[in-house]
Design a protein around this motif. Structure first.
Motif, short mmCIF file in Angstrom:
data_model
loop_
_atom_site.label_atom_id
_atom_site.label_comp_id
_atom_site.label_asym_id
_atom_site.label_seq_id
_atom_site.Cartn_x
_atom_site.Cartn_y
_atom_site.Cartn_z
N UNK A 1 1.14 8.15 -2.67
CA UNK A 1 0.50 6.93 -1.47
C UNK A 1 1.01 6.52 -1.64
N UNK B 1 3.94 4.79 6.65
CA UNK B 1 3.36 3.63 6.51
C UNK B 1 1.43 3.14 6.42
N UNK B 2 1.44 1.90 6.00
CA UNK B 2 0.11 1.54 6.14
C UNK B 2 -0.74 1.03 7.46
N UNK B 3 -2.11 1.59 7.88
CA UNK B 3 -2.38 0.81 8.98
C UNK B 3 -3.50 -0.47 8.53
N UNK C 1 -10.83 0.22 2.87
CA UNK C 1 -10.82 1.53 2.57
C UNK C 1 -10.72 1.51 0.72
N UNK D 1 -13.03 3.22 -2.37
CA UNK D 1 -12.50 4.14 -3.45
C UNK D 1 -13.73 3.18 -4.39
N UNK E 1 -8.41 7.62 -0.70
CA UNK E 1 -7.67 6.40 -0.43
C UNK E 1 -6.58 6.36 0.12
N UNK E 2 -5.56 7.36 0.50
CA UNK E 2 -4.20 7.96 0.58
C UNK E 2 -4.99 8.06 2.20
N UNK F 1 -7.71 8.14 3.71
CA UNK F 1 -8.06 7.02 4.79
C UNK F 1 -7.14 5.63 5.13
N UNK F 2 -5.63 5.36 4.48
CA UNK F 2 -5.03 4.26 4.95
C UNK F 2 -3.99 4.88 5.40
N UNK F 3 -3.48 5.94 5.65
CA UNK F 3 -2.06 6.22 6.20
C UNK F 3 -1.92 6.36 6.91
N UNK F 4 -0.92 6.58 7.69
CA UNK F 4 -0.60 7.07 9.03
C UNK F 4 0.28 7.85 9.66
#
Lengths: 162, 103
Positions: free
Chosen positions: A22, A84-86, A92, A96, B21-22, B24-27
């Motif tokens: 991640x 990148x992250x949103x 989230x 989690x 978590x990954x 739902x958050x990664x693009x």
């Protein structure tokens, strides 16, 4: 004793590799960490005396799925802007963490009825008997074959050049 | 301290939550597929643990884990094909920019 040490090593490797999938910036290194995670999961299967599943895990995940993932990363290399992250990171993370708390609470508070007998050790023959015998899982096996065929055809049709 | 069923289930829950978590958050779409694979592996760990601690002579959990693997293989093949098709049409795999079906 050896089983305990093996479990803790595999657990630490799995969690560390999953976190680095991640959080690593480089997508290719994230894919390599995913492969490490799959290998450690195969080790966990061995500590659970599921030898056939460990071999299948190495063959299917480490051998096939990781090759597909790396192929996709290389074919989309021109647009890779890292990992990148949103904007949803904090909600989230809360969701989690709450889910993890609920799961750990449910696991530790349930009185599991453990079986006294030891698990079968060579599992290949019993698994084949379960899968292919008269009143076993032969219909799901056939449906699985059909699903794989449909997935192959779908993948070819979707990616074909016009 | 001996290793029991709870250890495997907590490990599985931890891996599942990391994958959630990954996903739902990664693009990056490929990273999202990798996180889904992590979640499927977490489910497989708990199925095999149930199989060897609760029904060690029936192997039902291992049979289910085999079917999860079959579905995961089909899912990753079709998913990566979709990502390659999107890349060919839009020259992008950032899921924030892929909003063709957004209402």
């Amino acid at each position: 004793m050896g089983l305990t040490i093996a479990f803790w090593i595999m657990a630490v490797v799995i969690i560390a590799a999953a976190l680095s999938v991640i959080f690593l910036r480089n997508v290719f290194r994230a894919a390599l960490m995913l492969i490490l995670c799959f290998i450690a999961v195969a080790g966990i299967y061995i500590t659970l005396s599921a030898d056939f599943l460990a071999a299948v895990q190495i063959l299917v995940y480490v051998g096939a799925i990781s090759v597909l993932v790396i192929l996709a990363i290389m074919m989309t290399r021109e647009v890779q802007k890292g990992n990148p992250a949103n904007k949803m990171q904090i909600p989230v993370a809360v969701v989690a963490a709450v889910l993890l708390g609920i799961l750990v609470y449910a696991v530790t508070c349930t009185p599991w009825r453990l079986s006294p007998s030891a698990p079968l050790t060579p599992t290949t023959v019993p698994l084949a008997t379960r899968l292919f015998s008269e009143n076993g899982f032969i219909l799901p096996v056939e449906i699985g074959a059909l699903l794989l065929l449909a997935a192959i055809l779908g993948a070819i049709v979707i990616t074909r050049e016009k | 301290m001996t290793i029991g069923l709870e250890h495997y289930l907590v490990l599985s829950a931890l891996l599942f939550c990391i994958g959630l978590y990954g996903a739902l958050t990664r693009r990056n779409a490929v990273i999202i597929l990798m996180c889904i694979e992590l979640m499927l592996n977490a489910v497989n760990i708990s199925l095999v643990a149930f199989s060897s601690y609760i029904v060690p002579l029936l192997l039902t959990g291992q049979v289910f884990a085999i079917f999860v693997m079959v579905v995961a293989a089909a899912e990753v093949a079709v998913g990566l094909a979709i990502i390659l098709a999107i890349y060919r049409h839009l020259t992008d795999i950032d899921v924030n920019n892929i909003n063709l079906m957004k209402w």
